[in-house]
Write a protein that holds these residues in place. Sequence first.
Motif, PDB file in Angstrom:
ATOM      1  N   GLY A   1      16.368 -48.704 -94.171  1.00 13.71           N
ATOM      2  CA  GLY A   1      15.621 -49.636 -95.023  1.00 13.71           C
ATOM      3  C   GLY A   1      15.041 -50.834 -94.304  1.00 13.71           C
ATOM      4  N   THR A   2      14.947 -50.797 -92.978  1.00 14.84           N
ATOM      5  CA  THR A   2      14.403 -51.962 -92.273  1.00 14.84           C
ATOM      6  C   THR A   2      13.295 -51.542 -91.297  1.00 14.84           C
ATOM      7  N   ASN A   3      12.391 -52.483 -91.038  1.00 16.57           N
ATOM      8  CA  ASN A   3      11.392 -52.284 -89.978  1.00 16.57           C
ATOM      9  C   ASN A   3      11.847 -52.928 -88.677  1.00 16.57           C
TER      10      ASN A   3
ATOM     11  N   GLU B   1      14.174 -39.037 -78.868  1.00 15.38           N
ATOM     12  CA  GLU B   1      15.328 -39.846 -79.284  1.00 15.38           C
ATOM     13  C   GLU B   1      14.871 -41.194 -79.840  1.00 15.38           C
ATOM     14  N   ASN B   2      13.825 -41.775 -79.217  1.00 17.63           N
ATOM     15  CA  ASN B   2      13.282 -43.027 -79.758  1.00 17.63           C
ATOM     16  C   ASN B   2      12.694 -42.796 -81.140  1.00 17.63           C
TER      17      ASN B   2
ATOM     18  N   GLN C   1      13.840 -44.680 -84.778  1.00 16.32           N
ATOM     19  CA  GLN C   1      13.002 -45.399 -85.757  1.00 16.32           C
ATOM     20  C   GLN C   1      13.102 -44.736 -87.135  1.00 16.32           C
ATOM     21  N   LYS C   2      13.349 -43.413 -87.160  1.00 11.85           N
ATOM     22  CA  LYS C   2      13.556 -42.728 -88.446  1.00 11.85           C
ATOM     23  C   LYS C   2      14.825 -43.261 -89.109  1.00 11.85           C
ATOM     24  N   ILE C   3      15.894 -43.398 -88.304  1.00  9.00           N
ATOM     25  CA  ILE C   3      17.164 -43.907 -88.851  1.00  9.00           C
ATOM     26  C   ILE C   3      16.963 -45.319 -89.399  1.00  9.00           C
ATOM     27  N   ALA C   4      16.231 -46.170 -88.602  1.00 10.76           N
ATOM     28  CA  ALA C   4      16.017 -47.556 -89.033  1.00 10.76           C
ATOM     29  C   ALA C   4      15.301 -47.591 -90.384  1.00 10.76           C
TER      30      ALA C   4
ATOM     31  N   ALA D   1      19.259 -57.391 -92.290  1.00 10.76           N
ATOM     32  CA  ALA D   1      20.255 -58.079 -91.462  1.00 10.76           C
ATOM     33  C   ALA D   1      20.589 -57.241 -90.222  1.00 10.76           C
ATOM     34  N   VAL D   2      20.039 -56.042 -90.155  1.00 14.67           N
ATOM     35  CA  VAL D   2      20.351 -55.151 -89.030  1.00 14.67           C
ATOM     36  C   VAL D   2      19.085 -54.879 -88.217  1.00 14.67           C
ATOM     37  N   ALA D   3      19.214 -54.852 -86.886  1.00 16.68           N
ATOM     38  CA  ALA D   3      18.090 -54.468 -86.025  1.00 16.68           C
ATOM     39  C   ALA D   3      18.529 -53.296 -85.154  1.00 16.68           C
ATOM     40  N   PHE D   4      17.602 -52.399 -84.905  1.00 11.83           N
ATOM     41  CA  PHE D   4      17.879 -51.244 -84.050  1.00 11.83           C
ATOM     42  C   PHE D   4      17.091 -51.410 -82.754  1.00 11.83           C
TER      43      PHE D   4
END
Length: 261
Positions: free
Chosen positions: A119-121, A107-108, A112-115, A94-97
């Motif tokens: 638990g999301t792609n 930083e990018n 993507q590591k945090i995303a 339900a979340v997008a980064f």
Amino acid sequence: MGELRKVVCPYCGFGCNLLIDPKTLKVKPHHGEPNRGKLCPKGLHATEFVTSRDRLKRPLKRIGSAMVPISWGVAIDEIAGKLLEIRELYGADAVAFLASSKVSNEENYLLQKIARLFGTNNIDNCARLCHEASVHALKLAVGTGAQTNPYEDLEGFKAILIWGYNPAETHPVVMDYILRAKRKGAKIIVVDVRETRTMAFADYKLVLRPGTDITLANTMIHVIIREELYDEEFIRSRTNGFSEVKMAVRKYTPEYAERVT
Ligand code: SF4
């Protein structure tokens, strides 16, 4: 100006060097490669945001219609808590980064590591929105989704076809390279749907009806084939589908293109 520091302009891929006075933040162009003493307005004003009154220096939280300053600790706790709550209720997808091309690769990478840790792609970057179409087309046409030549090559060309691009206004540092080629005798051909400032430097300018670029491109292929202006060895050894192209552009005579474009 005091002692100047050399930094790379963060705004576009040209990579101009800026000379910055660390005390006053005034910017001067570097006289070496690649910008050779030139800067576009974006580079010249690159440091203005540092002293801007609108600069965001601490987190703000919307309370009613007001934006209220809060501490970093409170902001991070609140955002982390809210993300965990959403994941608990609706699942991680339900979340997008969304990352930015105005921050560093590192930083990018971290975002993507945090995303993925979350638990999301669902991770994306605005560069994909801006460049997906051109990267895809370049990859199909020349095998790589990137610029094929260094800008210095522009100076050695005998003809430069500028199509749907207005460097005189949007990329003056590149325009300087194009004008050097022109001074050495290169012919400049500009194709666009409007009369651009770049056209002022054109030897040939073609102003098209919007949406008719492909007709013009097919007509140019038609003429190149009809007048056998192509490199047969190149076509034989480096391309495929040439007979299909020949068939596809049969109707695109200059007379047809003139009516359409
Ligand atoms: S062309 Fe302009 S925006 Fe691009 S790197 Fe040079 S100064 Fe910066």
